[in-house]
Design a protein around this motif. Structure first.
Motif, mmCIF file in Angstrom:
data_model
loop_
_atom_site.group_PDB
_atom_site.id
_atom_site.type_symbol
_atom_site.label_atom_id
_atom_site.label_comp_id
_atom_site.label_asym_id
_atom_site.label_seq_id
_atom_site.Cartn_x
_atom_site.Cartn_y
_atom_site.Cartn_z
ATOM 1 N N LEU A 13 -2.312 -23.570 -25.673
ATOM 2 C CA LEU A 13 -1.335 -24.076 -24.717
ATOM 3 C C LEU A 13 -0.655 -22.931 -23.969
ATOM 4 O O LEU A 13 -0.433 -23.009 -22.752
ATOM 5 C CB LEU A 13 -0.288 -24.937 -25.427
ATOM 6 C CG LEU A 13 -0.785 -26.262 -26.020
ATOM 7 C CD1 LEU A 13 0.306 -26.921 -26.854
ATOM 8 C CD2 LEU A 13 -1.246 -27.212 -24.909
ATOM 9 N N GLU A 14 -0.323 -21.874 -24.700
ATOM 10 C CA GLU A 14 0.300 -20.713 -24.066
ATOM 11 C C GLU A 14 -0.642 -20.052 -23.069
ATOM 12 O O GLU A 14 -0.220 -19.591 -22.006
ATOM 13 C CB GLU A 14 0.738 -19.710 -25.134
ATOM 14 C CG GLU A 14 1.915 -20.189 -25.974
ATOM 15 C CD GLU A 14 2.240 -19.232 -27.102
ATOM 16 O OE1 GLU A 14 1.518 -18.222 -27.255
ATOM 17 O OE2 GLU A 14 3.218 -19.489 -27.837
ATOM 18 N N VAL A 27 -10.520 -19.458 -23.105
ATOM 19 C CA VAL A 27 -9.621 -19.807 -24.203
ATOM 20 C C VAL A 27 -10.158 -19.240 -25.515
ATOM 21 O O VAL A 27 -9.407 -18.715 -26.338
ATOM 22 C CB VAL A 27 -9.432 -21.340 -24.299
ATOM 23 C CG1 VAL A 27 -8.656 -21.710 -25.553
ATOM 24 C CG2 VAL A 27 -8.729 -21.862 -23.054
ATOM 25 N N ALA A 28 -11.479 -19.330 -25.701
ATOM 26 C CA ALA A 28 -12.090 -18.786 -26.919
ATOM 27 C C ALA A 28 -11.834 -17.287 -27.026
ATOM 28 O O ALA A 28 -11.518 -16.768 -28.106
ATOM 29 C CB ALA A 28 -13.589 -19.073 -26.921
ATOM 30 N N LEU A 42 -9.416 -27.779 -27.765
ATOM 31 C CA LEU A 42 -9.054 -28.351 -26.457
ATOM 32 C C LEU A 42 -9.309 -29.846 -26.417
ATOM 33 O O LEU A 42 -8.534 -30.606 -25.830
ATOM 34 C CB LEU A 42 -9.837 -27.634 -25.355
ATOM 35 C CG LEU A 42 -9.416 -26.173 -25.111
ATOM 36 C CD1 LEU A 42 -10.427 -25.471 -24.212
ATOM 37 C CD2 LEU A 42 -8.031 -26.115 -24.494
ATOM 38 N N SER A 43 -10.378 -30.289 -27.048
ATOM 39 C CA SER A 43 -10.671 -31.729 -27.085
ATOM 40 C C SER A 43 -9.586 -32.484 -27.844
ATOM 41 O O SER A 43 -9.181 -33.583 -27.451
ATOM 42 C CB SER A 43 -12.035 -31.974 -27.739
ATOM 43 O OG SER A 43 -13.075 -31.438 -26.960
ATOM 44 N N SER A 44 -9.106 -31.889 -28.940
ATOM 45 C CA SER A 44 -8.038 -32.525 -29.713
ATOM 46 C C SER A 44 -6.739 -32.586 -28.911
ATOM 47 O O SER A 44 -6.050 -33.614 -28.895
ATOM 48 C CB SER A 44 -7.820 -31.747 -31.017
ATOM 49 O OG SER A 44 -6.797 -32.339 -31.782
ATOM 50 N N LEU A 50 -2.076 -33.506 -24.050
ATOM 51 C CA LEU A 50 -1.374 -32.225 -23.902
ATOM 52 C C LEU A 50 -2.116 -31.269 -22.975
ATOM 53 O O LEU A 50 -1.501 -30.353 -22.414
ATOM 54 C CB LEU A 50 -1.160 -31.580 -25.279
ATOM 55 C CG LEU A 50 -0.372 -32.443 -26.275
ATOM 56 C CD1 LEU A 50 -0.234 -31.720 -27.604
ATOM 57 C CD2 LEU A 50 0.997 -32.801 -25.712
ATOM 58 N N VAL A 51 -3.437 -31.462 -22.854
ATOM 59 C CA VAL A 51 -4.225 -30.744 -21.848
ATOM 60 C C VAL A 51 -5.141 -31.758 -21.188
ATOM 61 O O VAL A 51 -5.337 -32.868 -21.694
ATOM 62 C CB VAL A 51 -5.067 -29.587 -22.459
ATOM 63 C CG1 VAL A 51 -4.175 -28.601 -23.202
ATOM 64 C CG2 VAL A 51 -6.160 -30.120 -23.371
#
Length: 244
Positions: A13-14, A27-28, A42-44, A50-51
Motif C-alpha cells: 500500500l505504501e 511491487v515484488a 495485491l489480489s487479496s 483497498l487496491v
C-alpha cells in the motif's frame, strides 16, 4: 508468517501511495519477494477494495476502500475534538467536572474530560471503565441500548456504596425513568459524597452516540439541582453542532 503477510500488505500500500501506480513486478521488487507472492498480496487487497487493477497488464493503484477507512478515522477524530470542546465549555459554564463517555459492553468509558473552576484534585476519568449500573453516564447509555440491558439483566450488580442499585428490577425501573426524563443521575452510588448527572448525546438520526456527564461533590451538585443542570447540559450539547 501471518504478521509478515500483514507487513508486506502494508508495504504494498505504501509503494502504491508513493508511486500512484505500480506493476506486480515493481511491487515484488519493493517487497523483495517473488512476483507470484506480490500477485497474491495485491489480489487479496483488491478483494477488499483497498487496491484496484487498472489494466490487463497488472498495473495496480490504491482503491476506494481506503477512502471508507479514512473517513471512519476522520469521523472519530471529529468526535474526540468536539467532545473535548464540549467538556471544556460545560466545565466552565457549570464549574463541575465534565466528561463524555461511550458504551463498552455494560460499562461507560470516558473519552474526554474538563475540570470546572474551583475543584481541587479531581479524579482523572479519561479511559476509565466505569460501572454502568452505578454511574450517571452508564445509566444513560444503558437506557438506550436494549442489547446492553439484556446483558446486564443476567449479571450480579456489584455494590460500590450503600446507595448502589444492586437489583436488576430496580435498575430497569431507573433506566426507564432516565429514558422518560431524558437524563440520569448517580446520587453517591459509585463514590460517596459525589453526585453526577448525564444527558444523551444524540446524532441527527436520533441515535445516542455518547453521554455527557457532570460530576461534583454533593454540596456543589445536590439532587434538587439535577433536573435544571440536565436542561442546561442539553442546551450546551445542542450548541456543539454535532449532537442534540
Amino acid at each position: 508468517m501471518g504478521i509478515q503477510s500483514v507487513d508486506r500488505a502494508a508495504e504494498a500500500l505504501e509503494a502504491l501511495a508513493a508511486t500512484g501506480t505500480a506493476s506486480v513486478g515493481q511491487v515484488a521488487e519493493r517487497l523483495g519477494v517473488h512476483k507470484s507472492t506480490a500477485s497474491r498480496i495485491l489480489s487479496s487487497l483488491a478483494a477488499h477494495g483497498l487496491v484496484e487493477q487498472r489494466d490487463a497488464g497488472g498495473t495496480y493503484a490504491l482503491g476506494f476502500g481506503l477512502v471508507r477507512l479514512a473517513s471512519a478515522v476522520t469521523s472519530r477524530l471529529d468526535f474526540s475534538q468536539i467532545a473535548q470542546r464540549l467538556c471544556d465549555r460545560v466545565a466552565e459554564d457549570l464549574s463541575l467536572t465534565a466528561n463524555v463517555a461511550v458504551l463498552d459492553d455494560v460499562h461507560a468509558v470516558n473519552v474526554s474530560q474538563a475540570v470546572g473552576t474551583g475543584l481541587l484534585a479531581p479524579r482523572h476519568y479519561v479511559g476509565l471503565r466505569t460501572p454502568g449500573h452505578a454511574t450517571s453516564s452508564g445509566k444513560m447509555l444503558l437506557a438506550h441500548s436494549e442489547s446492553a440491558r439484556q446483558t446486564i439483566a443476567g449479571l450480579t450488580l456489584e455494590p460500590h456504596t450503600e446507595r448502589t442499585i444492586t437489583h436488576t428490577d430496580g435498575l430497569e425501573a431507573e433506566l426507564a425513568r432516565a429514558r422518560g426524563q431524558d437524563w440520569a443521575a448517580s446520587n453517591e452510588e459509585w463514590e460517596q459524597h459525589i453526585t453526577a448527572v448525564a444527558v444523551p448525546l444524540r446524532l441527527p438520526d436520533g441515535t445516542v452516540e455518547a453521554a455527557l456527564t457532570v460530576t461534583g461533590p454533593t454540596h456543589s451538585l445536590p439532587p434538587d439541582a439535577f433536573a435544571r443542570t440536565a436542561q442546561r447540559m442539553r442546551g450546551l450539547a445542542t450548541a456543539s453542532g454535532r449532537w442534540s
